[in-house]
Design an enzyme around this catalytic site. Sequence first.
Site, PDB file in Angstrom:
ATOM      1  N   GLU A   1      86.147  39.927  38.446  1.00  0.00           N
ATOM      2  CA  GLU A   1      85.595  38.542  37.826  1.00  0.00           C
ATOM      3  C   GLU A   1      85.925  38.522  36.636  1.00  0.00           C
ATOM      4  O   GLU A   1      85.717  39.443  35.751  1.00  0.00           O
ATOM      5  CB  GLU A   1      84.104  38.608  37.964  1.00  0.00           C
ATOM      6  CG  GLU A   1      83.106  37.751  37.396  1.00  0.00           C
ATOM      7  CD  GLU A   1      83.333  36.384  37.811  1.00  0.00           C
ATOM      8  OE1 GLU A   1      84.060  35.662  37.503  1.00  0.00           O
ATOM      9  OE2 GLU A   1      82.355  36.241  38.817  1.00  0.00           O
TER      10      GLU A   1
ATOM     11  N   HIS B   1      84.847  35.348  35.063  1.00  0.00           N
ATOM     12  CA  HIS B   1      84.039  34.313  34.423  1.00  0.00           C
ATOM     13  C   HIS B   1      84.694  33.283  33.437  1.00  0.00           C
ATOM     14  O   HIS B   1      84.135  32.819  32.284  1.00  0.00           O
ATOM     15  CB  HIS B   1      82.509  35.065  33.739  1.00  0.00           C
ATOM     16  CG  HIS B   1      81.927  35.814  34.543  1.00  0.00           C
ATOM     17  ND1 HIS B   1      81.676  36.983  34.261  1.00  0.00           N
ATOM     18  CD2 HIS B   1      81.196  35.312  35.588  1.00  0.00           C
ATOM     19  CE1 HIS B   1      80.561  37.217  35.404  1.00  0.00           C
ATOM     20  NE2 HIS B   1      80.315  36.190  36.141  1.00  0.00           N
TER      21      HIS B   1
ATOM     22  N   GLU C   1      88.999  36.084  40.056  1.00  0.00           N
ATOM     23  CA  GLU C   1      87.839  35.023  39.996  1.00  0.00           C
ATOM     24  C   GLU C   1      88.025  34.259  38.560  1.00  0.00           C
ATOM     25  O   GLU C   1      87.634  34.951  37.471  1.00  0.00           O
ATOM     26  CB  GLU C   1      86.706  35.822  40.381  1.00  0.00           C
ATOM     27  CG  GLU C   1      85.547  34.577  40.500  1.00  0.00           C
ATOM     28  CD  GLU C   1      84.209  34.883  41.208  1.00  0.00           C
ATOM     29  OE1 GLU C   1      83.192  34.483  40.872  1.00  0.00           O
ATOM     30  OE2 GLU C   1      84.307  36.008  41.867  1.00  0.00           O
TER      31      GLU C   1
ATOM     32  N   GLU D   1      82.594  27.902  41.596  1.00  0.00           N
ATOM     33  CA  GLU D   1      81.195  28.041  41.367  1.00  0.00           C
ATOM     34  C   GLU D   1      80.648  26.931  40.481  1.00  0.00           C
ATOM     35  O   GLU D   1      79.543  26.720  40.525  1.00  0.00           O
ATOM     36  CB  GLU D   1      80.846  29.349  40.999  1.00  0.00           C
ATOM     37  CG  GLU D   1      80.838  29.819  39.539  1.00  0.00           C
ATOM     38  CD  GLU D   1      80.585  31.033  39.267  1.00  0.00           C
ATOM     39  OE1 GLU D   1      79.790  31.342  38.359  1.00  0.00           O
ATOM     40  OE2 GLU D   1      81.181  32.318  39.781  1.00  0.00           O
TER      41      GLU D   1
ATOM     42  N   HIS E   1      79.768  31.047  46.114  1.00  0.00           N
ATOM     43  CA  HIS E   1      79.011  31.988  45.049  1.00  0.00           C
ATOM     44  C   HIS E   1      77.330  31.899  45.425  1.00  0.00           C
ATOM     45  O   HIS E   1      76.847  30.910  46.035  1.00  0.00           O
ATOM     46  CB  HIS E   1      79.095  31.033  43.816  1.00  0.00           C
ATOM     47  CG  HIS E   1      78.475  31.392  42.521  1.00  0.00           C
ATOM     48  ND1 HIS E   1      77.047  30.707  42.042  1.00  0.00           N
ATOM     49  CD2 HIS E   1      78.552  32.594  41.694  1.00  0.00           C
ATOM     50  CE1 HIS E   1      76.800  31.403  41.102  1.00  0.00           C
ATOM     51  NE2 HIS E   1      77.382  32.587  40.806  1.00  0.00           N
TER      52      HIS E   1
END
Length: 384
Positions: free
Chosen positions: A190, A192, A216, A242, A292
């Site tokens: 991840e 973010h 991600e 997401e 998500h």
Amino acid sequence: MRITGISTHVVGTPWRNLTYVQVHTDEGLTGVGETRMLGRTDALVGYLREAAANHVTGSDPFAVEDLVRRMKYGDYGRAGEIVMSGIAVIEMACWDIKGKALGVPVWQLLGGKVTDRVKAYANGWYTTERTPEAYHKAAQAVVERGYRALKIDPFGAGRFELGQEETRYAVSLIEAVRDAIGPDTELMLEMHGRFSPSTAVRIARDMAPFRPAWLEEPVPPENLKALSKVAEKIDLPIATGERIHDRVEFRELFESQAADIIQPDVGHIGGILEARKLAATAETHYMLIAPHNVGGSVLTAASLQLAGCTPNFKILEHFNDFADADIKKVVKGAPQVDPATGCFELSHAPGLGVELDVDAAAEFPQQQARFDLWADGWEKRQPK
């Protein structure tokens, strides 16, 4: 059958508030939906109060498409995160009612099942000291619980750039996690939306030896050309989506072919059927869907209904075995990961297969929840 009104229940923790909505009908059936807002819970509850009066009360809960259309377009202003999340919780609850009335699970109403099991991946498990030793131990505990996949953001409070020392430290964390979980457990990396394209590419290459299942949100989500720059230069699968709240907004992402896995949040994208439509479009672009799912057990149950009838469904995120595990008790019939398989078993119960325990929910009152991914120590999920 007509909707007579709604009731909202906010379940609070220091880092997240979960909003549950019950939709009541004149035939005594009640459906439930859920979403999780960051810093906008009061705004969501306020919107739902207005939407109940303007659109929901008096509606036929079986006419899901009509209700969603009126909620989305009937106020004229463009629907964003708050409106689409409000639509989602009402939409889920209507499917719950419809399934209960007909005595079938929601997946049966959306085309029937394509699988009996849905693979889970753990998140929220690394709320410990940010050291290789602590992460190694925590990752081992995830595997011992039966999970065959887990996700981690090892980058601290990194933003846009990450220095060589910080990069080496993040790599050491991932090295420790891979050592703990072995070669066969999926490891999702991840980001973010932290980094510039060049930084994301550099880090991806450094992480490649540890075989991430996906990278991600490597760059902020607003600029899909930047995401394409990353996709063109790395060999890892890219996952994102997401923070997109309308399936129409996925059009550019599909056209760019920059992602391999899309990650809509059922609680933000307008609900189960909206996500199913999106998954069908993703299938035509040979993309997988892995929603998500940072909410509680109702949102998990709704996401599993989607999984049950979606051929290109990859895997489902799950927080609640590790972060705020106590909140599972507010939902009767909460989905559980089978430690023997690392999967959720598809429910055959009518509707969503779960019920909100209002008394238990009252034990977790709304808090001034705070979650800042740019702050040091965010991963402990213990805001100051």
